[in-house]
Design a protein around this motif. Structure first.
Motif, PDB file in Angstrom:
ATOM      1  N   ASP A  11       0.828  -1.208   0.000  1.00 25.92           N
ATOM      2  CA  ASP A  11       0.000   0.000   0.000  1.00 25.92           C
ATOM      3  C   ASP A  11       0.864   1.260   0.000  1.00 25.92           C
ATOM      4  O   ASP A  11       0.491   2.272  -0.606  1.00 25.92           O
ATOM      5  N   ASP A  12       1.981   1.202   0.707  1.00 26.18           N
ATOM      6  CA  ASP A  12       2.835   2.388   0.845  1.00 26.18           C
ATOM      7  C   ASP A  12       4.308   1.975   0.733  1.00 26.18           C
ATOM      8  O   ASP A  12       5.036   1.970   1.730  1.00 26.18           O
ATOM      9  N   ASP A  15      10.204   4.656  -0.527  1.00 25.77           N
ATOM     10  CA  ASP A  15      10.828   5.423  -1.604  1.00 25.77           C
ATOM     11  C   ASP A  15      12.345   5.323  -1.455  1.00 25.77           C
ATOM     12  O   ASP A  15      12.928   5.869  -0.527  1.00 25.77           O
ATOM     13  N   SER A 227      11.202  -2.718  -0.858  1.00 24.75           N
ATOM     14  CA  SER A 227      10.866  -2.164   0.457  1.00 24.75           C
ATOM     15  C   SER A 227      11.170  -3.160   1.568  1.00 24.75           C
ATOM     16  O   SER A 227      11.726  -2.800   2.616  1.00 24.75           O
ATOM     17  N   ILE A 246       4.720  -0.591   5.345  1.00 23.39           N
ATOM     18  CA  ILE A 246       4.495  -0.546   3.898  1.00 23.39           C
ATOM     19  C   ILE A 246       3.113  -1.063   3.495  1.00 23.39           C
ATOM     20  O   ILE A 246       2.722  -0.919   2.331  1.00 23.39           O
TER      21      ILE A 246
END
Length: 277
Positions: A11-12, A15, A227, A246
């Motif tokens: 979902d997240d 970066d 990630s 994440i």
């Protein structure tokens, strides 16, 4: 193998992109590394297999930057399972974008010869897929030895961490210039040095068999994998905290940890017993 609907996407995702200064530093660091590897070996030529994918495209660009066009020899080695557009992209990189010498060598006759010698493996998708990759490695070294050069690998940090490569296949090289870069960073650096967007963002595939994609094989996209590697495997963040940060289940974290641990043999020299005396 995952289906398109079952591929995990965080979902997240984290970066991991570089700043402009970091991009410039990595570019210089890698080109210096390539030049240093050839200098240490006392050779003047680099041989690289070109697949049309972003990893080999970035590595070949950096090799030309480090060594010059005349010092880089590309090999395009299609088989019956390769998409025609990927092979066209490989020739486009060599011919149109870089202007390097390259050869196109069909590997189907080599694969067929091995299967004629051992027909029991016919129809074994994984074994034959790995055979295709290992045939390319043999050709890389045939050309590399003949030209007294080094074979440059194209493996990145994400693939290495989970063993997503063929032992003694695309892992059989003299050095891996982009080994320190997660896949997200490979794409970013490629765009930074001027690789066309359609190449930098194309769907990743090892093309060991028809229709294969990296995301299907691993069950997740690269942003998710990167990630988890950066936070949990490389960074030591606990599984539950990584999953929460994440937006994936802890089962996904455990899966990546298992892939990392079970592929440790690929990242090490073949073991032997320690000396008794």
């Amino acid at each position: 193998m995952a289906t398109a609907d079952s591929i995990v996407r965080a979902d997240d995702p984290l970066d991991l992109t570089f700043s402009e200064a970091e991009l410039a530093a990595h570019r210089e660091h890698i080109t210096d590394f390539i030049a240093g590897q050839l200098d240490a070996a006392g050779v003047e030529t680099a041989v690289i297999g070109l697949s049309g994918g972003i990893d080999s495209t970035l590595t070949s660009h950096l090799a030309v930057e480090a060594l010059g066009q005349d010092a880089v020899h590309g090999l395009v080695m299609p088989s019956e399972v390769n998409r025609a557009d990927n092979m066209s992209d490989a020739e486009r990189v060599a011919n149109d974008l870089l202007g390097i010498d390259y050869d196109v060598i069909e590997i189907n006759p080599l694969v067929d010869a091995f299967l004629d010698a051992y027909p029991e493996a016919e129809g074994d998708q994984l074994a034959v897929g790995n055979l295709r990759v290992r045939c390319r490695a043999v050709l890389n070294y045939l050309v590399g030895n003949h030209e007294e050069g080094l074979v440059l690998g194209t493996g990145n940090r994400s693939e290495a961490a989970v063993g997503y490569y063929t032992k003694y296949g695309d892992g059989a090289v003299d050095c891996h210039p982009i080994a320190a870069l997660y896949k997200q960073q490979v794409r970013q650096l490629a765009a930074h040095i001027g690789v066309p967007e359609d190449l930098a963002e194309k769907t990743a595939s090892a093309e060991m068999w028809s229709g294969q994609t990296d995301a299907d094989e691993m069950g997740m996209d690269y942003d998710t994998l990167d990630s988890i590697l950066a936070l949990h495997v490389d960074g030591g963040v606990p599984a539950a905290a990584t999953a929460d940060h994440i937006g994936v289940s802890t089962d996904v974290i455990d899966r990546v940890r298992e892939m990392h641990e079970s592929s440790a043999h690929k990242r090490a020299m073949p073991p032997g017993p320690s000396p008794l005396y």
